[in-house]
Design an enzyme around this catalytic site. Structure first.
Site, short mmCIF file in Angstrom:
data_model
loop_
_atom_site.label_atom_id
_atom_site.label_comp_id
_atom_site.label_asym_id
_atom_site.label_seq_id
_atom_site.Cartn_x
_atom_site.Cartn_y
_atom_site.Cartn_z
N TRP A 127 0.82 -1.21 0.00
CA TRP A 127 0.00 0.00 0.00
C TRP A 127 0.86 1.26 0.00
O TRP A 127 0.62 2.19 -0.77
CB TRP A 127 -0.95 0.00 1.19
CG TRP A 127 -1.97 1.10 1.14
CD1 TRP A 127 -2.15 2.09 2.05
CD2 TRP A 127 -2.94 1.34 0.10
NE1 TRP A 127 -3.17 2.93 1.65
CE2 TRP A 127 -3.67 2.49 0.46
CE3 TRP A 127 -3.25 0.68 -1.08
CZ2 TRP A 127 -4.69 3.00 -0.34
CZ3 TRP A 127 -4.27 1.20 -1.88
CH2 TRP A 127 -4.98 2.35 -1.49
N LYS A 133 -4.86 1.41 8.72
CA LYS A 133 -6.11 1.22 9.45
C LYS A 133 -5.84 0.35 10.68
O LYS A 133 -5.23 -0.70 10.56
CB LYS A 133 -7.15 0.54 8.56
CG LYS A 133 -7.48 1.34 7.30
CD LYS A 133 -8.17 0.50 6.24
CE LYS A 133 -8.37 1.31 4.96
NZ LYS A 133 -8.91 0.49 3.85
N GLY A 165 -10.47 4.12 2.65
CA GLY A 165 -11.46 3.78 1.63
C GLY A 165 -11.02 2.59 0.81
O GLY A 165 -9.93 2.04 0.99
N LYS A 176 -13.52 -2.67 9.70
CA LYS A 176 -13.79 -3.31 8.42
C LYS A 176 -12.91 -4.55 8.23
O LYS A 176 -13.34 -5.57 7.67
CB LYS A 176 -13.58 -2.29 7.31
CG LYS A 176 -13.69 -2.78 5.90
CD LYS A 176 -12.37 -3.16 5.26
CE LYS A 176 -11.26 -2.16 5.41
NZ LYS A 176 -10.02 -2.58 4.72
N ASP A 198 -16.24 -0.12 1.73
CA ASP A 198 -14.97 -0.84 1.53
C ASP A 198 -15.16 -2.35 1.58
O ASP A 198 -14.19 -3.11 1.51
CB ASP A 198 -13.97 -0.41 2.62
CG ASP A 198 -12.52 -0.58 2.19
OD1 ASP A 198 -12.27 -1.26 1.18
OD2 ASP A 198 -11.63 -0.05 2.88
N ASN A 233 -7.09 -9.70 4.79
CA ASN A 233 -7.90 -10.13 5.93
C ASN A 233 -8.84 -11.28 5.56
O ASN A 233 -8.98 -12.25 6.31
CB ASN A 233 -8.69 -8.94 6.48
CG ASN A 233 -7.77 -7.93 7.15
OD1 ASN A 233 -7.33 -8.12 8.27
ND2 ASN A 233 -7.45 -6.86 6.44
N GLU A 280 -4.41 -6.87 9.36
CA GLU A 280 -4.58 -5.92 10.46
C GLU A 280 -5.78 -6.28 11.33
O GLU A 280 -5.82 -5.94 12.51
CB GLU A 280 -4.74 -4.50 9.91
CG GLU A 280 -3.44 -3.81 9.55
CD GLU A 280 -2.65 -3.33 10.76
OE1 GLU A 280 -3.04 -3.65 11.92
OE2 GLU A 280 -1.64 -2.65 10.56
#
Length: 318
Positions: A11, A101, A130, A185, A237, A249, A267
């Site tokens: 990322w 996040k 996002g 999320k 998301d 995830n 995460e």
């Protein structure tokens, strides 16, 4: 703008690539001796994207004071130690952007709180959250994202400067809700992977509906706007997290069931532990998150625990 991106995982490296592509002067940093920066310095590629020559690659932070904007994309649980590492540089009048996040396990603090408490008061802090995966962005697949900050002018500057045909940014209006929703999320993503592991993907619709509801309850209890859970930080998301083959995830949850080796960063594994502390503190019931926690940390049988969610007392949906 002159921008330093700290963290060159998939990322962080995409952020550096993107910000360079829209005309910024970008430096991409990774700690000396780590595999990610070593690979970039050797080949300028990580297998997902090739970094253009205009991006400076470095394993030293000595020139970080020259940056106007500092983007951070590192595992959430090392953010506090990173801020301690940055302290000797006495950074002032910078914009910190958190492209990550999570929630700190030990304190339950949001990531923006950690940065704010560990930097000069002249610095401003924003979050960039996002849906989207680097694998899709580099192919030209557009998406929508959010930038939020308690400083209105910072938020406006970043959204207006960073928007392009590839990413449409929205102005965030609820920092608490956006940070909690984005972090939680990933827990729902693990739950989705558990369902995939058992071939129960048809239940993802129910997972999304009920997962959003419980996260909205927590956001409201913490003083945020519960509607944020239905925006880009969380529900918006879900496609990238609950269904995508690129979702770490989701893949982690599936691998947990199938007993396959998983080496990526999920995460949600850390976030669910932090969420349990917040559930207790704010007296909020989060049955899906609590179920995921029992499976990951207490050795609960995954199939039985998922089944228990369906044996809960019948109630009105809304």
């Amino acid at each position: 703008m002159k921008i330093t991106v700290i963290g060159c995982g998939r990322w962080g490296s995409f952020i550096g690539w993107y910000l360079d592509s829209i005309g910024n002067q970008v430096t991409l940093y990774g700690p000396k001796g780590t595999a990610d920066i070593a690979r970039f310095q050797k080949t300028r590629s990580n297998g997902i994207l090739t970094m253009p020559d205009s991006v400076l690659l470095t394993d030293s932070l000595k020139e970080i004071a020259q940056a106007e904007v500092i983007v951070i994309s590192v595992p959430s649980q090392i953010l506090r130690s990173l801020m301690a590492e940055l302290a000797p540089y006495h950074l002032t009048n910078k914009i910190f952007i958190l492209c990550m996040k999570g929630i700190e396990i030990e304190t339950g603090k949001r990531l923006s709180e950690i940065v704010t408490e560990n930097t000069d008061t002249s610095n401003r802090v924003a979050v960039w959250i996002g849906p989207g995966h680097p694998q899709e962005f580099v192919k030209g697949h557009p998406n929508c994202m959010v930038i939020d900050s308690i400083d209105e002018q910072t938020k406006i500057k970043l959204v207006d400067s960073f928007s392009s045909d590839l990413i449409r940014f929205y102005y965030g209006a609820d920092l608490i809700g956006n940070e909690i929703g984005a972090a939680a999320k990933n827990v729902i993503g693990i739950a989705a992977g558990l369902l995939d592991g058992y071939g129960l993907g048809a239940l993802k619709g129910a997972l999304m509906a009920r997962g959003t509801k419980e996260v909205a309850r927590l956001i409201k209890a913490m003083g945020g706007n519960e509607l944020s859970a239905y925006g880009l930080c969380h529900l918006g998301d879900y496609e990238a997290t609950v269904f995508s083959p690129f979702s770490h995830n989701r893949r982690f949850g599936e691998a947990w069931v199938t007993k396959e080796k998983f080496e990526g960063l999920a995460e949600g594994y850390y976030t669910v532990k932090a969420l349990m502390g917040l559930c207790t503190r704010y007296k909020v019931e989060m049955p899906i998150s609590q179920g995921v926690y029992k499976i990951l940390y207490e050795g609960a049988n995954a199939k039985e625990t998922l089944g228990e969610l369906f044996s809960r007392s019948i109630k009105s949906e809304l």
